[in-house]
Design a protein around this motif. Structure first.
Motif, PDB file in Angstrom:
ATOM      1  N   ILE A  69       0.684   4.180  -2.557  1.00 29.88           N
ATOM      2  CA  ILE A  69      -0.527   3.717  -1.883  1.00 29.88           C
ATOM      3  C   ILE A  69      -0.301   2.956  -0.620  1.00 29.88           C
ATOM      4  CG2 ILE A  69      -2.224   1.843  -2.275  1.00 29.88           C
ATOM      5  CD1 ILE A  69      -2.161   2.635  -5.335  1.00 29.88           C
ATOM      6  N   PHE A  70       0.806   2.266  -0.462  1.00 30.93           N
ATOM      7  CA  PHE A  70       0.964   1.497   0.659  1.00 30.93           C
ATOM      8  C   PHE A  70       1.418   2.363   1.717  1.00 30.93           C
ATOM      9  CE2 PHE A  70       1.375  -2.462  -1.812  1.00 30.93           C
ATOM     10  CZ  PHE A  70       1.017  -3.583  -0.666  1.00 30.93           C
ATOM     11  N   ALA A  71       1.866   3.587   1.466  1.00 27.38           N
ATOM     12  CA  ALA A  71       2.021   4.517   2.621  1.00 27.38           C
ATOM     13  C   ALA A  71       0.828   4.875   3.145  1.00 27.38           C
ATOM     14  CB  ALA A  71       2.974   5.796   2.170  1.00 27.38           C
ATOM     15  N   ALA A  72      -0.323   5.167   2.343  1.00 28.07           N
ATOM     16  CA  ALA A  72      -1.482   5.796   2.620  1.00 28.07           C
ATOM     17  C   ALA A  72      -2.178   4.540   3.656  1.00 28.07           C
ATOM     18  CB  ALA A  72      -2.258   6.302   1.664  1.00 28.07           C
ATOM     19  N   VAL A  73      -2.304   3.155   3.097  1.00 27.81           N
ATOM     20  CA  VAL A  73      -3.144   2.207   3.453  1.00 27.81           C
ATOM     21  C   VAL A  73      -3.034   1.980   5.034  1.00 27.81           C
ATOM     22  CG1 VAL A  73      -3.891  -0.166   2.998  1.00 27.81           C
ATOM     23  CG2 VAL A  73      -3.360   1.424   1.197  1.00 27.81           C
ATOM     24  N   PRO A  74      -4.061   1.744   5.448  1.00 27.42           N
ATOM     25  CA  PRO A  74      -3.973   1.489   7.105  1.00 27.42           C
ATOM     26  C   PRO A  74      -3.666   0.036   7.219  1.00 27.42           C
ATOM     27  CG  PRO A  74      -6.169   1.630   6.501  1.00 27.42           C
ATOM     28  CD  PRO A  74      -5.393   1.939   5.518  1.00 27.42           C
ATOM     29  N   ASP A  75      -3.097  -0.156   8.561  1.00 27.79           N
ATOM     30  CA  ASP A  75      -2.818  -1.834   9.010  1.00 27.79           C
ATOM     31  C   ASP A  75      -3.902  -2.785   8.448  1.00 27.79           C
ATOM     32  OD1 ASP A  75      -0.220  -1.120   9.234  1.00 27.79           O
ATOM     33  OD2 ASP A  75      -0.506  -0.795  11.570  1.00 27.79           O
ATOM     34  N   SER A  76      -5.073  -2.237   8.829  1.00 25.99           N
ATOM     35  CA  SER A  76      -6.344  -2.858   8.865  1.00 25.99           C
ATOM     36  C   SER A  76      -7.630  -1.872   8.563  1.00 25.99           C
ATOM     37  CB  SER A  76      -6.688  -3.884   9.690  1.00 25.99           C
ATOM     38  OG  SER A  76      -6.934  -2.960  10.928  1.00 25.99           O
ATOM     39  N   GLY A  77      -8.568  -2.235   7.929  1.00 21.27           N
ATOM     40  CA  GLY A  77      -9.855  -1.434   7.548  1.00 21.27           C
ATOM     41  C   GLY A  77      -9.560  -0.991   6.346  1.00 21.27           C
ATOM     42  N   VAL A  78     -10.328   0.462   6.254  1.00 21.48           N
ATOM     43  CA  VAL A  78     -10.477   1.132   4.816  1.00 21.48           C
ATOM     44  C   VAL A  78     -10.246   2.795   5.037  1.00 21.48           C
ATOM     45  CG1 VAL A  78     -12.279  -0.542   4.214  1.00 21.48           C
ATOM     46  CG2 VAL A  78     -12.800   1.731   5.084  1.00 21.48           C
ATOM     47  N   LYS A  79      -9.559   3.038   3.833  1.00 16.98           N
ATOM     48  CA  LYS A  79      -9.449   4.502   3.771  1.00 16.98           C
ATOM     49  C   LYS A  79      -9.331   5.053   2.198  1.00 16.98           C
ATOM     50  CE  LYS A  79      -5.703   7.642   4.845  1.00 16.98           C
ATOM     51  NZ  LYS A  79      -4.277   7.799   5.470  1.00 16.98           N
ATOM     52  N   THR A  80      -9.996   6.362   2.160  1.00 18.02           N
ATOM     53  CA  THR A  80     -10.193   6.836   0.955  1.00 18.02           C
ATOM     54  C   THR A  80      -9.065   8.174   0.777  1.00 18.02           C
ATOM     55  OG1 THR A  80     -12.403   6.115   0.855  1.00 18.02           O
ATOM     56  CG2 THR A  80     -11.806   8.076  -0.692  1.00 18.02           C
ATOM     57  N   PHE A  81      -8.550   8.309  -0.262  1.00 19.33           N
ATOM     58  CA  PHE A  81      -7.487   9.342  -0.698  1.00 19.33           C
ATOM     59  C   PHE A  81      -7.271   9.534  -2.145  1.00 19.33           C
ATOM     60  CE2 PHE A  81      -5.296   5.479  -0.005  1.00 19.33           C
ATOM     61  CZ  PHE A  81      -4.371   5.288  -1.155  1.00 19.33           C
ATOM     62  N   TYR A  82      -6.790  10.770  -2.470  1.00 16.92           N
ATOM     63  CA  TYR A  82      -6.514  11.140  -3.726  1.00 16.92           C
ATOM     64  C   TYR A  82      -4.817  10.826  -3.908  1.00 16.92           C
ATOM     65  CZ  TYR A  82     -10.647  13.680  -3.564  1.00 16.92           C
ATOM     66  OH  TYR A  82     -12.089  14.111  -3.688  1.00 16.92           O
ATOM     67  N   MET A  83      -4.622  10.648  -5.444  1.00 19.41           N
ATOM     68  CA  MET A  83      -3.364  10.442  -5.639  1.00 19.41           C
ATOM     69  C   MET A  83      -3.091  11.118  -7.055  1.00 19.41           C
ATOM     70  SD  MET A  83      -3.372   6.360  -6.937  1.00 19.41           S
ATOM     71  CE  MET A  83      -1.600   6.618  -7.764  1.00 19.41           C
TER      72      MET A  83
END
Length: 541
Positions: free
Chosen positions: A191-205
């Motif tokens: 999750i931390f690898a996929a999360v941006p420095d700021s803002g939002v993001k949607t992904f699968y795991m």
């Protein structure tokens, strides 16, 4: 929805940070923290009047606030309310050094984990307080938020079904989750690898088993997660798909209905326009389709009404033409009678001359001239010379009847006036009035005088008699009618209508400044004065 929740949270945080300026710019508060008040009474007064309302305003306008605290550096300044504390009471483990390094223009957000992982963290905002010149620190300004802000963030997502909400810090530590733990250390790393420095993001795991909506809150250094099983997301998509399908079906039905209505209107308009192009005779112009009550039906109804009116007008014009032709025929027939009368009078005059009766012959001649002047239809105007000649012929006939009982005197001052154009019969009706209503009502000799004066811009004619005259009431009525103060229909006696008609004809021909005036005295006679204003080209030097 995650993007929307993130933007709303950013707005709320900016709103909270703006409260610092409200307190920093409160002069009475900075004076209080500086210890500038001379006595406790002055300090208490200014606190209640200027400082306490600022706290109240901040609480009322921000429902997400739990507490506002100002930590004072000066231990000698008395504490006057629960919102004021000594700096020694400030405690924020792990952030003391960061707070000391804060510049005057910047604040800092901190959080404190809850007592359990299912409890939301406590969020605080800290900023240093300074004097007016920002040369000396006076204390710390601290906002403590309740848990409503984070709850509001997750509620804005409006998620349904099995959804998990999780909050992580920068150390990949779970500080809040609303269910049993579902993430292991490997999941947190991903999750931390996929999360941006700021803002939002949607992904699968986990091989697309879970859908993750992540938001990095830079102010707090926290990561907000919403995790839902993929089948829930698919169900939502399925519901959305059905909604889209139903919407498309309704759109198709409405489009078909609209097309049918538009086609119906268009066909009616086309049929109506074709009918109008075929119309030649207004009698066959009626359009039978008037059953509808919509705009097109209203148009057709008005069109039929217009055609009916056209037919009526056409019929009226036809009748007028027929009446005109009949009138012309009758006029030709009527012309035979005057010619027969003229010929008969001329025959009588010739017989009188043959028998030596000159007086009868003269009367016949003048009567013929009177009839020709009266019955002539070829012209409506004449000259003053012809009008005076007509008056003389009329009086001569009466002289043969009345003899010495009648005297007529005519004086013309200015021969040039004889050429002035004027309407016919403006003098003879007045002379006739003098005879019938004046001279014939007295026993003695009657006298009629007609005087004419030619001036540069007008001609004045005065007609006077020594007849019976008229009483004051009768004279007033006639004068009011001639002046336009009384309608001529209200004249209760004969004679006045003739005077009114002559006056109106004079005004119509010579203009409104022309006309006649009448004066009379009972038993002494009547005087009528006529003024004829010359038109341009007829004026004399």
């Amino acid at each position: 929805m995650m993007e929307r929740s993130y933007r709303n949270l950013e707005i709320e945080l900016t709103k909270m940070e703006s409260l610092y300026a409200l307190f920093q710019n409160n002069v009475k508060l900075t004076e209080y923290l500086s210890g500038l008040y001379a006595n406790d009474l002055e300090m208490a007064y200014n606190y209640k009047k200027e400082i306490s309302p600022t706290f109240t305003y901040a609480y009322i306008g921000n429902q997400l606030l739990d507490k506002i605290t100002v930590y004072k550096n000066n231990p000698e300044v008395p504490i006057v309310s629960a919102e004021i504390e000594d700096i020694d009471h400030y405690a924020d483990p792990g952030h003391e050094d960061d707070v000391k390094k804060l510049p005057p223009s910047k604040g800092m957000w901190t959080f404190e984990p809850g007592t359990a992982v299912t409890k939301l963290p406590t969020i605080r905002y800290i900023h240093k307080m300074y004097n007016d010149s920002f040369t000396r620190e006076l204390g710390l300004f601290q906002l403590t938020l309740n848990d409503g802000l984070i709850k509001q963030f997750f509620q804005t997502l409006q998620s349904k079904g099995d959804v998990w909400h999780i909050v992580l810090d920068d150390n990949k530590r779970v500080i809040f989750q609303d269910t049993e733990p579902i993430l292991n250390d490997t999941d947190l790393e991903l999750i931390f690898a996929a999360v941006p420095d700021s803002g939002v993001k949607t992904f699968y795991m986990k091989k697309h088993s879970y859908l993750v909506n992540a938001a990095k809150i830079k102010h707090w250094n926290l990561v907000m997660l919403e995790i839902s099983p993929t089948d829930e997301a698919l169900n939502i998509r399925k519901e959305i798909g059905w909604s889209v399908a139903v919407g498309l079906l309704l759109l198709l039905l409405l489009s078909a209905l609209y097309f049918m209505m538009a086609s119906s209107f268009a066909m009616r308009i086309i049929r109506f326009s074709r009918h109008m192009k075929r119309v030649v005779d207004p009698r066959h112009a009626y359009y039978p389709d008037t059953s509808e009550s919509d705009e097109i039906g209203f148009l057709i109804t008005n069109y039929n009404a217009m055609m009916h009116r056209v037919e009526e007008l056409t019929h009226a014009v036809t009748q007028t033409e027929q009446l005109k032709q009949e009138a012309e025929i009758k006029m030709l027939q009527a012309q035979i009678k005057p010619h027969f009368l003229y010929n008969t009078l001329e025959t009588m005059r010739m017989l009188a001359l043959m028998k030596g009766d000159d007086e009868v012959a003269d009367i016949g001649l003048k009567l013929g001239k009177l009839l020709r002047y009266s019955l002539s239809k070829t012209k409506d105007e004449t000259t003053l010379f012809e009008e005076l000649e007509h008056v003389q012929d009329y009086v001569d006939i009466h002289l043969s009847r009345m003899g010495e009982r009648l005297e007529m005197v005519m004086n013309v001052h200015g021969a040039h006036a004889m050429e002035l154009r004027c309407p016919r019969f403006i003098l003879q009706p007045l002379v006739e009035n003098s005879l019938l209503h004046g001279i014939e009502k007295i026993r003695g000799k009657g006298k009629i005088s007609l005087d004419l004066w030619d001036h540069a811009h007008e001609v004045v004619i005065r007609l006077s008699d020594n007849g019976a005259g008229m009483d004051e009431q009768r004279l007033t009525i006639i004068q009011d009618v001639l002046a336009g103060k009384l309608p001529q229909e209200q004249i209760p006696f004969s004679g006045g209508i003739g005077l009114y008609n002559v006056n109106e004809r004079i005004k119509a021909f010579f203009g409104g400044h022309s006309g006649m005036m009448i004066t009379s005295h009972e038993g002494q006679g009547t005087v009528i004065e006529i003024k004829l204003v010359k038109r341009r080209g007829e004026q004399s030097a």
